[in-house]
Design an enzyme around this catalytic site. Structure first.
Site, short mmCIF file in Angstrom:
data_model
loop_
_atom_site.label_atom_id
_atom_site.label_comp_id
_atom_site.label_asym_id
_atom_site.label_seq_id
_atom_site.Cartn_x
_atom_site.Cartn_y
_atom_site.Cartn_z
N THR A 144 0.83 -1.20 0.00
CA THR A 144 0.00 0.00 0.00
C THR A 144 0.86 1.25 0.00
O THR A 144 0.63 2.19 -0.78
CB THR A 144 -0.91 0.01 1.24
OG1 THR A 144 -1.67 -1.19 1.28
CG2 THR A 144 -1.86 1.19 1.21
N TYR A 196 -13.32 -4.04 -2.58
CA TYR A 196 -14.38 -3.48 -3.41
C TYR A 196 -15.55 -4.45 -3.59
O TYR A 196 -16.70 -4.10 -3.35
CB TYR A 196 -13.88 -3.01 -4.79
CG TYR A 196 -14.95 -2.28 -5.57
CD1 TYR A 196 -15.28 -0.97 -5.26
CD2 TYR A 196 -15.63 -2.91 -6.61
CE1 TYR A 196 -16.28 -0.30 -5.95
CE2 TYR A 196 -16.63 -2.26 -7.30
CZ TYR A 196 -16.95 -0.95 -6.98
OH TYR A 196 -17.95 -0.30 -7.65
N TYR A 222 -2.69 -10.26 4.50
CA TYR A 222 -2.63 -8.84 4.85
C TYR A 222 -4.05 -8.38 5.14
O TYR A 222 -4.85 -8.21 4.22
CB TYR A 222 -2.00 -8.06 3.69
CG TYR A 222 -1.90 -6.56 3.87
CD1 TYR A 222 -2.09 -5.94 5.10
CD2 TYR A 222 -1.58 -5.76 2.78
CE1 TYR A 222 -1.97 -4.57 5.24
CE2 TYR A 222 -1.47 -4.38 2.90
CZ TYR A 222 -1.67 -3.79 4.13
OH TYR A 222 -1.57 -2.43 4.26
N ARG A 241 -8.87 -0.16 4.53
CA ARG A 241 -8.66 0.08 3.10
C ARG A 241 -9.47 -0.87 2.23
O ARG A 241 -9.99 -0.47 1.19
CB ARG A 241 -7.17 -0.05 2.75
CG ARG A 241 -6.33 1.11 3.27
CD ARG A 241 -4.91 1.00 2.75
NE ARG A 241 -4.08 2.11 3.21
CZ ARG A 241 -3.93 3.26 2.57
NH1 ARG A 241 -4.58 3.47 1.43
NH2 ARG A 241 -3.14 4.21 3.04
N LYS A 262 0.09 -10.00 8.25
CA LYS A 262 0.26 -8.59 8.61
C LYS A 262 -1.11 -8.12 9.05
O LYS A 262 -2.04 -8.01 8.24
CB LYS A 262 0.75 -7.76 7.42
CG LYS A 262 0.80 -6.27 7.73
CD LYS A 262 1.13 -5.44 6.50
CE LYS A 262 1.07 -3.94 6.85
NZ LYS A 262 1.35 -3.08 5.66
N ILE A 283 5.41 -4.77 9.76
CA ILE A 283 5.55 -4.25 8.41
C ILE A 283 5.19 -2.77 8.51
O ILE A 283 4.03 -2.42 8.72
CB ILE A 283 4.70 -5.02 7.40
CG1 ILE A 283 5.21 -6.47 7.30
CG2 ILE A 283 4.76 -4.34 6.02
CD1 ILE A 283 4.46 -7.34 6.30
#
Length: 294
Positions: free
Chosen positions: A44, A107, A133, A138, A163, A205
């Site tokens: 990202t 999405y 992740y 997000r 993560k 991370i």
């Protein structure tokens, strides 16, 4: 498989918006010299959403070339399209990555069954170990603990780490109680890393590590050695900088921070991302000062 301070590297661009390979190689070299234990390319923070496929895996390839085996490289490879994610895994392998960092589909907003089926479809032919992740702020999809456990139990040699940027610290314990000791938990939130590690995490991370790699590496080393006093002191020294990284949309603030600690570092971002606003720049300046970096 992974531990310590792992910067989610920014991707530098020149004034015309092209990948600045020389600046990126210099950043990779500095990160390794300062003690980073692995590198994430095209996550990202690396503005992966603005890179086309050829650019994306060129960045990964350059990172691998510059690292020269001194630290492993984890390639961002997620997609909201399962078929594209599978192709990305192969491209990451071809670029020389040691593992892939994979978000759940964004999405589309699949339910927990859809998230599981996505990773179930990727696992059998995956050429690389996968770091899950989870970043619901997000992706708008949250890999709940029961789904993480289900995925890892089904494919324990493929899904080697997570993560976790959910901000839900109790999940560290939920994952630990259900999964084998070898499953690696990495914080995705710099400001929560102290607590995350205390509960059983083994690293982060990191966004902040782009600009403060040595301090972040020293913090993680203190956590790993059980030196709580040193870890707490470093956490508090870095805290204002951690906070400043998200005063404006990331990676604007961290790219600004890099221009402060690495004079000449290119500050450009690709739309729709924009440079850090005045408040964010002031917060970064204060954070760097508090950390003794400027």
């Amino acid at each position: 498989m992974f531990s310590g301070s792992i910067p989610a590297l920014v991707t530098p661009f020149d004034d015309e918006g092209r990948f600045d390979e020389a600046a990126f190689r210099d950043l990779v070299e500095w990160q390794i010299a300062e003690g980073s234990s692995a590198l994430v390319a095209c996550g990202t923070t690396g503005e992966a959403a603005t890179l086309d496929k050829d650019e994306h895996f060129r960045v990964v390839r350059v990172c691998v070339e510059q690292a020269r085996g001194r630290v492993p490289v984890i390639a961002g490879a997620g997609s909201n399209d399962t078929a594209v994610a599978a192709a990305n895994l192969c491209a990451a392998k071809e670029a020389g990555a040691a593992a892939a960092l994979m978000v759940p589909p964004y999405y589309n907003r699949p339910g927990q069954e859809g998230i599981f089926r996505h990773f179930e479809a990727l696992a059998p032919a995956s050429p690389l170990p996968i770091v899950l992740y989870n970043v619901p702020a997000r992706t708008v999809t949250d890999i709940l603990p029961q789904t993480v456990i289900r995925i890892v139990e089904a494919f324990p040699t493929v899904f080697v780490a997570i993560k976790d940027a959910s901000g839900a610290l109790a999940r560290v314990t939920q994952h630990r109680l259900a999964l084998r000791d070898g499953f690696v938990q990495l914080s995705g939130n710099d400001d929560l890393s102290l607590a995350f590690n205390a509960m059983g995490g083994v690293g982060c991370i990191s966004v902040t590590a782009n600009a403060a790699p040595r301090l972040c590496a020293e913090f993680q080393a203190a956590c790993a050695s059980g030196d709580h006093a040193a870890a707490l002191a470093l956490h508090e020294r870095l805290y204002r900088l951690h906070d400043a990284m998200f005063v404006d949309a990331s990676p604007g603030p961290v790219k600004y921070a890099l221009t402060r600690v690495r004079p000449g570092f290119p500050p450009a971002l690709r739309l729709p991302m924009t440079p850090a606003n005045e408040a964010a720049r002031a917060a970064v300046d204060a954070g760097l000062s508090a950390a003794g970096l400027a």
